[in-house]
Write an enzyme that holds these catalytic residues in place. Structure first.
Site, PDB file in Angstrom:
ATOM      1  N   GLN A 141      42.698  29.063  36.516  1.00 17.57           N
ATOM      2  CA  GLN A 141      42.419  29.647  37.829  1.00 17.57           C
ATOM      3  C   GLN A 141      41.011  30.229  37.852  1.00 17.57           C
ATOM      4  O   GLN A 141      40.690  31.101  37.047  1.00 17.57           O
ATOM      5  CB  GLN A 141      43.442  30.739  38.131  1.00 17.57           C
ATOM      6  N   GLY A 142      40.169  29.771  38.767  1.00 17.83           N
ATOM      7  CA  GLY A 142      38.799  30.258  38.897  1.00 17.83           C
ATOM      8  C   GLY A 142      38.625  31.083  40.156  1.00 17.83           C
ATOM      9  O   GLY A 142      38.042  30.593  41.133  1.00 17.83           O
ATOM     10  N   SER A 144      38.328  35.171  39.986  1.00 19.78           N
ATOM     11  CA  SER A 144      37.527  36.366  39.696  1.00 19.78           C
ATOM     12  C   SER A 144      36.130  36.007  39.177  1.00 19.78           C
ATOM     13  O   SER A 144      35.939  34.998  38.493  1.00 19.78           O
ATOM     14  CB  SER A 144      38.230  37.237  38.658  1.00 19.78           C
ATOM     15  N   GLU A 259      51.609  33.554  42.797  1.00 18.14           N
ATOM     16  CA  GLU A 259      51.401  34.226  41.512  1.00 18.14           C
ATOM     17  C   GLU A 259      52.278  35.461  41.392  1.00 18.14           C
ATOM     18  O   GLU A 259      52.758  35.807  40.307  1.00 18.14           O
ATOM     19  CB  GLU A 259      49.923  34.623  41.378  1.00 18.14           C
ATOM     20  N   GLU A 395      46.746  49.318  41.689  1.00 21.50           N
ATOM     21  CA  GLU A 395      46.208  50.087  42.816  1.00 21.50           C
ATOM     22  C   GLU A 395      46.011  49.193  44.042  1.00 21.50           C
ATOM     23  O   GLU A 395      46.401  49.556  45.165  1.00 21.50           O
ATOM     24  CB  GLU A 395      44.871  50.736  42.415  1.00 21.50           C
TER      25      GLU A 395
END
Length: 412
Positions: A141-142, A144, A259, A395
């Protein structure tokens, strides 16, 4: 209007299918539980660091796939079996009960595959889905980037259209299994002049392209698994675009929902899928002495373990509740998003208590000769931070639940 006779028969047929599937899965995992490979196995897909581990886990997924136990809810024309919703969860539960290894192609099975199934062209579905199930092609997964993690829409990796190709340039980070992956679900900016959420597109990116450089990152456990990926003017076919230009943010939200557990059609199972960590903690407490007696006889420790046992059962019950349409119709994403938040923090607290149970033995790192239970809970605790960060920090997750799902006002 009361349900028709045909509806009741259909539901009964589905339950029979799932019961037969459970029996078949239970027998398979009982008869085919892998022997100790003689080297350290990762606890989760986040820690696959060596070719030896990767190839062993890939062979295990291929064996499970050959038994017809992966992607059972996916349509038959794409390599699945077209079984009713909830069927794959049955397999995952039996994997958990048997304590067998996880399926290594998790990003393909749980995130990339469901997204392609939802919005891909017929050609893309035929091209990718079967190979995801069989583990012939592994995905990463690309999303971040340095400076664009929680604020993902600020990403700067670019994809510029050039005839029937795109030229990709940029930098991704925390890319699990990038070193072993054949494909990446990639977010890149295709319109730098558009508002930041509107200028992003979603690509099915071939990792073997020229100009792709993968650099491993070592975690505090000393294990690899994470990577950073550099793209230096990489040329990819325009057919790698999923849906339309500028549609990337919508698809990213869809993938992140998968996810976080919004789809069970290809659940990857493994030793944590049906609970079991509390049972391991209980066994540890019975075998470790504190103040001259087993830790399990300490009334305070017993109470704390009991609290975790209750929470574990509640998490499993919540997963069952998520599959009852009438209970989730009003806010269908509430339980998946809450489940990700609660389960990851639960795992962290459980691993921390495991070390407290060990007392002075907790100073020994996993794999050390004197480590209790091989240092399982030390390793699990350090690895747990990847789960409370990945897929949206706790958060950020709370903000999403409050603002996007419950409709609460933003705090000032």
């Amino acid at each position: 209007m009361a349900p028709s006779h045909d509806t009741h028969e259909h539901e009964h047929e589905h339950e029979n299918e799932k019961r037969d599937l459970r029996e078949r899965a239970r027998a398979f995992f009982h008869d085919n539980r892998p022997a100790d490979p003689g080297f350290k196995l990762p606890q989760t897909f986040l820690e696959v660091e060596s070719e030896e581990q990767f190839l062993w886990l890939k062979a295990w997924q291929k064996q499970v796939h050959a038994a017809g136990l992966i992607g059972v809810e996916w349509p038959k024309q794409y390599g699945g079996q077209g079984m009713p919703p909830g069927s794959q969860r049955v397999v995952a539960e039996e994997m958990g009960r048997a304590g067998v290894p996880f399926l290594v192609n998790r990003i393909g099975l749980d995130w990339a595959g469901p997204t392609i199934l939802a919005v891909g062209t017929e050609e893309q579905k035929q091209r990718y889905l079967r190979n995801i199930l069989s583990c012939d092609e592994v995905w990463c997964q690309g999303f971040s980037e340095p400076g664009a993690g929680s604020d993902l829409a600020s990403l700067r990796t670019s994809a510029v259209r050039s005839g029937d190709h795109y030229i990709v340039h940029g930098h991704k980070v925390w890319t699990t299994q990038a070193f072993w992956a054949d494909y990446m679900i990639l977010l890149a900016r295709t319109d730098p002049a558009a508002p930041k959420h509107a200028g992003i597109s979603y690509f099915l990116f071939p990792m073997q392209s020229r100009g792709v450089f993968v650099r491993p990152l070592v975690k505090m456990t000393g294990e690899g698994g994470f990577n950073q990926v550099i793209f230096e003017d990489v040329e990819i076919p325009a057919s790698c675009l999923l849906a339309s230009e500028g549609d990337g943010w919508r698809l990213a939200v869809m993938t992140l929902a998968f996810e976080r557990g919004a789809s069970e059609g290809s659940a990857t199972g493994g030793a944590l899928a049906a609970g079991g960590e509390v049972a391991r903690l209980v066994a540890l407490a019975k075998g470790v002495c504190r103040d001259g007696r087993p830790a399990s006889e300490d009334p305070v420790m017993r109470d704390r373990i009991a609290e975790l046992a209750i929470e574990e059962e509640a998490l499993l019950a919540s997963a069952l509740r998520a599959r009852v349409p009438g209970l989730v119709e009003e806010r269908p994403l509430a339980l998946p998003f809450l489940g990700k938040l609660v389960a990851t923090e639960f795992g962290q607290r459980l691993a921390a208590l495991g070390q407290e149970v060990e007392g002075p033995l907790a100073q020994h790192a996993f794999g050390a000769e004197r480590a209790a239970d091989g240092g399982h809970f030390q390793r699990a605790y350090m690895n747990s931070f990847g789960f409370t960060i990945g897929g949206g920090t706790s958060e950020i997750q709370r903000n999403l639940i409050g603002e996007k799902i419950l409709g609460l006002p933003k705090s000032t």
